[in-house]
Design an enzyme around this catalytic site. Structure first.
Site, PDB file in Angstrom:
ATOM      1  N   LYS A   1       2.354  -9.968   0.455  1.00 52.07           N
ATOM      2  CA  LYS A   1       1.886  -9.201  -0.693  1.00 52.07           C
ATOM      3  C   LYS A   1       2.768  -7.699  -0.908  1.00 52.07           C
ATOM      4  O   LYS A   1       2.770  -6.966  -0.034  1.00 52.07           O
ATOM      5  CB  LYS A   1       0.504  -8.593  -0.757  1.00 52.07           C
ATOM      6  CG  LYS A   1       0.048  -7.928  -1.837  1.00 52.07           C
ATOM      7  CD  LYS A   1      -1.710  -7.972  -1.811  1.00 52.07           C
ATOM      8  CE  LYS A   1      -2.180  -7.437  -3.328  1.00 52.07           C
ATOM      9  NZ  LYS A   1      -1.631  -6.143  -3.727  1.00 52.07           N
TER      10      LYS A   1
ATOM     11  N   CYS B   1       0.886  -1.161   0.072  1.00 52.12           N
ATOM     12  CA  CYS B   1       0.079  -0.027  -0.026  1.00 52.12           C
ATOM     13  C   CYS B   1       0.982   1.188   0.014  1.00 52.12           C
ATOM     14  O   CYS B   1       1.779   1.345   0.770  1.00 52.12           O
ATOM     15  CB  CYS B   1      -0.927   0.189   1.107  1.00 52.12           C
ATOM     16  SG  CYS B   1      -1.920   1.544   1.044  1.00 52.12           S
TER      17      CYS B   1
END
Length: 324
Positions: free
Chosen positions: A136, A97
Protein backbone atom coordinates in the site's frame (compact mmCIF):
# COMPACT_ATOMS: atom_id res chain seq x y z
CA UNK A 1 -24.88 0.71 -12.72
CA UNK A 2 -24.13 -2.97 -12.09
CA UNK A 3 -20.60 -4.10 -11.20
CA UNK A 4 -19.40 -7.70 -11.51
CA UNK A 5 -17.73 -8.26 -8.12
CA UNK A 6 -16.34 -11.71 -8.96
CA UNK A 7 -12.87 -10.25 -9.57
CA UNK A 8 -13.20 -7.01 -7.61
CA UNK A 9 -12.40 -6.21 -3.99
CA UNK A 10 -13.74 -3.83 -1.36
CA UNK A 11 -11.72 -3.41 1.82
CA UNK A 12 -11.54 -1.49 5.09
CA UNK A 13 -8.31 0.48 5.31
CA UNK A 14 -5.76 -0.06 8.08
CA UNK A 15 -6.11 2.72 10.65
CA UNK A 16 -3.91 3.01 13.73
CA UNK A 17 -5.86 2.67 17.00
CA UNK A 18 -9.08 2.09 15.04
CA UNK A 19 -8.98 -1.18 13.08
CA UNK A 20 -8.44 -3.30 16.17
CA UNK A 21 -9.96 -6.76 16.51
CA UNK A 22 -12.93 -5.21 18.35
CA UNK A 23 -13.74 -2.93 15.43
CA UNK A 24 -13.06 -5.61 12.82
CA UNK A 25 -15.54 -8.03 14.42
CA UNK A 26 -18.12 -5.25 14.45
CA UNK A 27 -17.42 -4.38 10.80
CA UNK A 28 -17.79 -7.99 9.74
CA UNK A 29 -21.37 -8.05 11.06
CA UNK A 30 -22.32 -5.50 8.39
CA UNK A 31 -20.75 -7.22 5.39
CA UNK A 32 -19.39 -10.73 4.80
CA UNK A 33 -17.52 -9.81 1.61
CA UNK A 34 -15.15 -6.96 2.49
CA UNK A 35 -11.50 -7.53 3.29
CA UNK A 36 -10.50 -6.26 6.73
CA UNK A 37 -7.05 -4.91 7.62
CA UNK A 38 -5.33 -4.65 10.95
CA UNK A 39 -3.93 -1.33 12.03
CA UNK A 40 -0.31 -0.96 10.98
CA UNK A 41 1.81 -3.04 13.37
CA UNK A 42 5.55 -2.45 13.52
CA UNK A 43 7.99 -5.31 13.34
CA UNK A 44 9.34 -4.25 16.73
CA UNK A 45 5.94 -4.69 18.34
CA UNK A 46 5.73 -8.27 17.08
CA UNK A 47 9.34 -9.22 17.74
CA UNK A 48 9.68 -7.66 21.20
CA UNK A 49 6.15 -6.91 22.38
CA UNK A 50 3.07 -8.97 23.19
CA UNK A 51 2.84 -10.76 19.87
CA UNK A 52 -0.22 -12.82 20.75
CA UNK A 53 -2.09 -9.70 21.83
CA UNK A 54 -1.18 -7.80 18.67
CA UNK A 55 -2.08 -10.65 16.31
CA UNK A 56 -5.24 -11.99 17.95
CA UNK A 57 -8.45 -11.99 15.97
CA UNK A 58 -11.81 -13.75 15.80
CA UNK A 59 -12.32 -16.35 13.10
CA UNK A 60 -15.29 -14.34 11.84
CA UNK A 61 -12.91 -11.57 10.72
CA UNK A 62 -11.70 -13.47 7.62
CA UNK A 63 -10.73 -12.45 5.00
CA UNK A 64 -8.16 -10.55 7.04
CA UNK A 65 -4.90 -8.82 6.13
CA UNK A 66 -2.03 -7.99 8.49
CA UNK A 67 -0.37 -4.68 7.66
CA UNK A 68 3.28 -4.46 8.69
CA UNK A 69 5.50 -1.42 9.19
CA UNK A 70 9.20 -1.99 8.77
CA UNK A 71 12.17 -1.91 6.41
CA UNK A 72 14.55 -4.57 7.72
CA UNK A 73 14.42 -7.62 5.46
CA UNK A 74 15.04 -10.18 8.18
CA UNK A 75 12.51 -8.66 10.58
CA UNK A 76 9.80 -8.18 7.94
CA UNK A 77 10.27 -11.75 6.71
CA UNK A 78 9.98 -13.12 10.23
CA UNK A 79 6.82 -11.09 10.82
CA UNK A 80 5.33 -12.31 7.54
CA UNK A 81 5.89 -15.82 8.86
CA UNK A 82 4.05 -14.86 12.05
CA UNK A 83 1.15 -13.68 9.89
CA UNK A 84 0.95 -17.04 8.19
CA UNK A 85 1.33 -18.97 11.43
CA UNK A 86 -1.52 -17.03 13.06
CA UNK A 87 -3.80 -17.61 10.08
CA UNK A 88 -3.92 -14.26 8.29
CA UNK A 89 -5.01 -14.36 4.65
CA UNK A 90 -2.49 -11.81 3.39
CA UNK A 91 0.30 -9.55 4.60
CA UNK A 92 0.63 -5.94 3.44
CA UNK A 93 3.65 -3.63 3.53
CA UNK A 94 2.94 -0.03 4.60
CA UNK A 95 4.57 2.41 2.17
CA UNK A 96 2.04 5.16 2.78
CA UNK A 97 2.10 6.41 6.38
CA UNK A 98 3.60 9.94 6.55
CA UNK A 99 4.00 10.41 10.32
CA UNK A 100 7.27 11.67 11.78
CA UNK A 101 7.49 8.67 14.09
CA UNK A 102 7.46 6.10 11.31
CA UNK A 103 9.79 8.17 9.12
CA UNK A 104 12.36 8.08 11.94
CA UNK A 105 12.24 4.28 11.80
CA UNK A 106 12.28 4.27 7.96
CA UNK A 107 8.74 2.96 7.80
CA UNK A 108 5.85 4.08 5.64
CA UNK A 109 5.73 6.64 2.84
CA UNK A 110 9.44 7.49 2.96
CA UNK A 111 10.08 4.03 1.50
CA UNK A 112 8.67 5.24 -1.83
CA UNK A 113 12.08 6.85 -2.29
CA UNK A 114 13.65 3.40 -1.94
CA UNK A 115 11.83 1.12 -4.39
CA UNK A 116 14.69 -1.38 -4.39
CA UNK A 117 14.32 -1.76 -0.62
CA UNK A 118 10.60 -2.45 -0.97
CA UNK A 119 11.28 -4.88 -3.82
CA UNK A 120 13.78 -6.73 -1.64
CA UNK A 121 11.24 -6.92 1.20
CA UNK A 122 8.63 -8.38 -1.13
CA UNK A 123 11.05 -10.89 -2.60
CA UNK A 124 12.21 -12.26 0.76
CA UNK A 125 8.77 -12.24 2.36
CA UNK A 126 7.17 -14.05 -0.57
CA UNK A 127 9.89 -16.66 -0.50
CA UNK A 128 9.15 -17.36 3.17
CA UNK A 129 5.32 -17.59 3.11
CA UNK A 130 2.52 -18.99 0.99
CA UNK A 131 0.09 -16.11 1.57
CA UNK A 132 0.15 -13.07 -0.76
CA UNK A 133 2.42 -10.12 0.03
CA UNK A 134 0.99 -6.77 -1.13
CA UNK A 135 2.01 -3.10 -0.98
CA UNK A 136 0.00 0.00 0.00
CA UNK A 137 1.61 3.25 -1.14
CA UNK A 138 0.99 6.86 -2.10
CA UNK A 139 0.95 8.66 -5.46
CA UNK A 140 4.28 10.18 -4.49
CA UNK A 141 6.21 11.94 -1.73
CA UNK A 142 7.11 15.61 -1.40
CA UNK A 143 8.35 16.94 -4.75
CA UNK A 144 8.63 13.43 -6.16
CA UNK A 145 5.00 13.47 -7.17
CA UNK A 146 4.93 12.83 -10.90
CA UNK A 147 3.04 9.92 -12.39
CA UNK A 148 6.35 8.66 -13.76
CA UNK A 149 7.84 8.49 -10.25
CA UNK A 150 4.95 6.32 -9.04
CA UNK A 151 5.01 4.14 -12.15
CA UNK A 152 8.73 3.49 -11.73
CA UNK A 153 8.18 2.56 -8.08
CA UNK A 154 5.42 0.12 -9.04
CA UNK A 155 7.48 -1.36 -11.88
CA UNK A 156 10.47 -1.98 -9.60
CA UNK A 157 8.36 -3.62 -6.88
CA UNK A 158 6.31 -5.62 -9.40
CA UNK A 159 9.53 -7.03 -10.88
CA UNK A 160 10.18 -8.60 -7.46
CA UNK A 161 6.89 -10.52 -7.63
CA UNK A 162 4.29 -8.22 -6.07
CA UNK A 163 1.03 -8.28 -8.02
CA UNK A 164 -1.37 -6.25 -5.82
CA UNK A 165 -0.92 -2.55 -5.12
CA UNK A 166 -3.26 -0.36 -3.06
CA UNK A 167 -2.77 3.29 -3.98
CA UNK A 168 -3.73 6.18 -1.72
CA UNK A 169 -4.43 8.75 -4.43
CA UNK A 170 -2.64 11.63 -2.70
CA UNK A 171 0.99 12.69 -2.44
CA UNK A 172 2.43 12.43 1.07
CA UNK A 173 4.24 15.51 2.38
CA UNK A 174 6.83 14.18 4.81
CA UNK A 175 7.70 17.63 6.16
CA UNK A 176 5.23 20.35 7.11
CA UNK A 177 1.97 18.41 7.19
CA UNK A 178 0.56 16.23 9.96
CA UNK A 179 -0.83 12.76 9.16
CA UNK A 180 -4.33 14.25 9.38
CA UNK A 181 -3.42 17.06 6.97
CA UNK A 182 -1.85 14.49 4.65
CA UNK A 183 -5.27 12.86 4.37
CA UNK A 184 -6.97 16.12 3.45
CA UNK A 185 -4.70 18.77 1.90
CA UNK A 186 -2.81 17.10 -0.99
CA UNK A 187 -5.27 16.88 -3.88
CA UNK A 188 -6.78 13.56 -4.89
CA UNK A 189 -5.48 12.31 -8.24
CA UNK A 190 -7.74 9.42 -9.15
CA UNK A 191 -6.83 9.62 -12.84
CA UNK A 192 -3.23 8.68 -12.02
CA UNK A 193 -4.45 5.47 -10.39
CA UNK A 194 -6.66 4.69 -13.38
CA UNK A 195 -3.66 5.30 -15.66
CA UNK A 196 -1.57 2.95 -13.54
CA UNK A 197 -4.07 0.16 -14.19
CA UNK A 198 -4.03 0.94 -17.92
CA UNK A 199 -0.24 0.84 -18.03
CA UNK A 200 0.03 -2.30 -15.87
CA UNK A 201 -3.05 -4.36 -16.83
CA UNK A 202 -1.43 -7.53 -15.46
CA UNK A 203 -1.33 -6.04 -11.93
CA UNK A 204 -4.19 -5.77 -9.45
CA UNK A 205 -4.65 -2.09 -8.61
CA UNK A 206 -6.86 -0.78 -5.79
CA UNK A 207 -7.69 2.83 -4.96
CA UNK A 208 -7.94 4.60 -1.59
CA UNK A 209 -8.72 8.16 -0.51
CA UNK A 210 -11.82 10.35 -0.27
CA UNK A 211 -14.34 7.64 -1.18
CA UNK A 212 -17.56 7.98 0.82
CA UNK A 213 -20.57 6.37 -0.92
CA UNK A 214 -21.62 3.20 -2.71
CA UNK A 215 -21.97 5.26 -5.87
CA UNK A 216 -18.34 6.40 -5.46
CA UNK A 217 -17.31 2.75 -5.16
CA UNK A 218 -19.17 1.81 -8.34
CA UNK A 219 -17.57 4.68 -10.25
CA UNK A 220 -14.03 3.63 -9.31
CA UNK A 221 -14.64 -0.06 -9.98
CA UNK A 222 -15.29 0.76 -13.62
CA UNK A 223 -11.58 1.58 -13.94
CA UNK A 224 -9.66 -0.42 -11.35
CA UNK A 225 -9.76 -3.70 -9.41
CA UNK A 226 -10.62 -2.64 -5.90
CA UNK A 227 -11.65 0.13 -3.54
CA UNK A 228 -10.34 0.69 -0.03
CA UNK A 229 -12.21 2.97 2.38
CA UNK A 230 -11.07 4.05 5.83
CA UNK A 231 -12.73 6.79 7.84
CA UNK A 232 -16.05 6.74 5.98
CA UNK A 233 -16.50 3.09 6.97
CA UNK A 234 -15.41 3.78 10.53
CA UNK A 235 -17.54 6.85 11.20
CA UNK A 236 -20.55 5.48 9.32
CA UNK A 237 -20.30 1.69 9.57
CA UNK A 238 -23.74 1.27 8.03
CA UNK A 239 -22.08 2.16 4.72
CA UNK A 240 -20.59 -1.34 4.95
CA UNK A 241 -24.13 -2.75 5.11
CA UNK A 242 -25.26 -0.66 2.15
CA UNK A 243 -22.29 -1.97 0.16
CA UNK A 244 -23.87 -5.45 0.20
CA UNK A 245 -25.88 -4.18 -2.78
CA UNK A 246 -22.70 -4.51 -4.87
CA UNK A 247 -23.02 -8.28 -4.49
CA UNK A 248 -26.82 -8.16 -4.93
CA UNK A 249 -27.14 -9.18 -1.28
CA UNK A 250 -29.75 -7.92 1.22
CA UNK A 251 -28.83 -5.00 3.45
CA UNK A 252 -29.09 -5.98 7.14
CA UNK A 253 -30.90 -3.71 9.58
CA UNK A 254 -29.06 -2.16 12.49
CA UNK A 255 -31.34 -4.07 14.87
CA UNK A 256 -30.19 -7.33 13.26
CA UNK A 257 -26.55 -6.34 13.63
CA UNK A 258 -27.05 -5.50 17.29
CA UNK A 259 -28.72 -8.87 17.89
CA UNK A 260 -25.53 -10.55 16.65
CA UNK A 261 -23.27 -8.17 18.57
CA UNK A 262 -24.67 -8.72 22.07
CA UNK A 263 -23.60 -12.39 22.46
CA UNK A 264 -20.09 -11.43 21.29
CA UNK A 265 -19.94 -8.66 23.89
CA UNK A 266 -21.00 -11.09 26.60
CA UNK A 267 -18.22 -13.52 25.66
CA UNK A 268 -15.62 -10.75 25.53
CA UNK A 269 -16.64 -9.32 28.90
CA UNK A 270 -16.44 -12.83 30.34
CA UNK A 271 -12.81 -12.93 29.13
CA UNK A 272 -12.07 -9.69 30.96
CA UNK A 273 -12.09 -7.34 27.96
CA UNK A 274 -13.22 -3.81 28.95
CA UNK A 275 -16.59 -3.01 27.41
CA UNK A 276 -15.92 0.73 27.25
CA UNK A 277 -12.89 0.08 25.03
CA UNK A 278 -14.96 -2.02 22.63
CA UNK A 279 -17.91 0.39 22.63
CA UNK A 280 -15.85 3.30 21.30
CA UNK A 281 -15.98 1.60 17.90
CA UNK A 282 -19.79 1.59 17.82
CA UNK A 283 -20.42 5.32 18.10
CA UNK A 284 -21.23 5.74 14.42
CA UNK A 285 -23.84 2.97 14.24
CA UNK A 286 -26.77 5.39 14.03
CA UNK A 287 -24.98 8.09 12.04
CA UNK A 288 -27.54 10.39 10.40
CA UNK A 289 -30.55 9.05 12.32
CA UNK A 290 -32.72 10.62 15.02
CA UNK A 291 -31.19 9.97 18.44
CA UNK A 292 -27.66 9.39 17.13
CA UNK A 293 -26.23 12.03 19.47
CA UNK A 294 -27.83 10.49 22.55
CA UNK A 295 -26.46 7.10 21.48
CA UNK A 296 -22.95 8.49 21.29
CA UNK A 297 -23.32 10.19 24.65
CA UNK A 298 -24.59 6.97 26.25
CA UNK A 299 -21.53 5.03 25.12
CA UNK A 300 -18.78 7.62 25.52
CA UNK A 301 -16.38 7.94 28.44
CA UNK A 302 -18.08 5.54 30.83
CA UNK A 303 -15.68 3.00 32.38
CA UNK A 304 -18.60 1.30 34.15
CA UNK A 305 -20.59 0.80 30.92
CA UNK A 306 -22.64 -2.42 30.83
CA UNK A 307 -24.24 -4.40 28.02
CA UNK A 308 -27.61 -3.47 29.51
CA UNK A 309 -26.66 0.20 29.10
CA UNK A 310 -25.86 -0.39 25.42
CA UNK A 311 -29.13 -2.27 24.84
CA UNK A 312 -31.13 0.47 26.53
CA UNK A 313 -29.48 3.21 24.47
CA UNK A 314 -29.95 1.24 21.25
CA UNK A 315 -33.60 0.52 21.92
CA UNK A 316 -34.28 4.20 22.49
CA UNK A 317 -32.84 5.05 19.07
CA UNK A 318 -34.62 2.15 17.38
CA UNK A 319 -37.95 3.41 18.76
CA UNK A 320 -37.32 6.69 16.96
CA UNK A 321 -36.27 4.87 13.77
CA UNK A 322 -38.50 1.76 13.42
CA UNK A 323 -37.04 0.79 10.05
CA UNK A 324 -33.44 0.90 11.26
Amino acid sequence: MKIDMSNKRLSVAPMIDWTTTDYRYFARLFNPHVYLYTEMISTGALLYGNRARHLRFAKEEHPLVLQLGGADTTEMTQCAQFAQQYGYDEVNINVGCPSDRVQHNKIGACLMAEPNTVAELVQHMQAAVDIPVTVKHRIGIDDFDSYEFMAQFVQTVADSGCTRFIVHARTAWLQGLSPKQNREIPPLRYDDVYRLKQDFPELTIEINGGIETVEDIKTHLQYIDGVMIGRAFYHNPYLLAEANSLWNQPIPKRSEILAQLYPHLQSQVAKGEPLSTMARHYLGLFQGLSGARKWRQALSGKPSLTIADIEKAANEVLLLNPDA
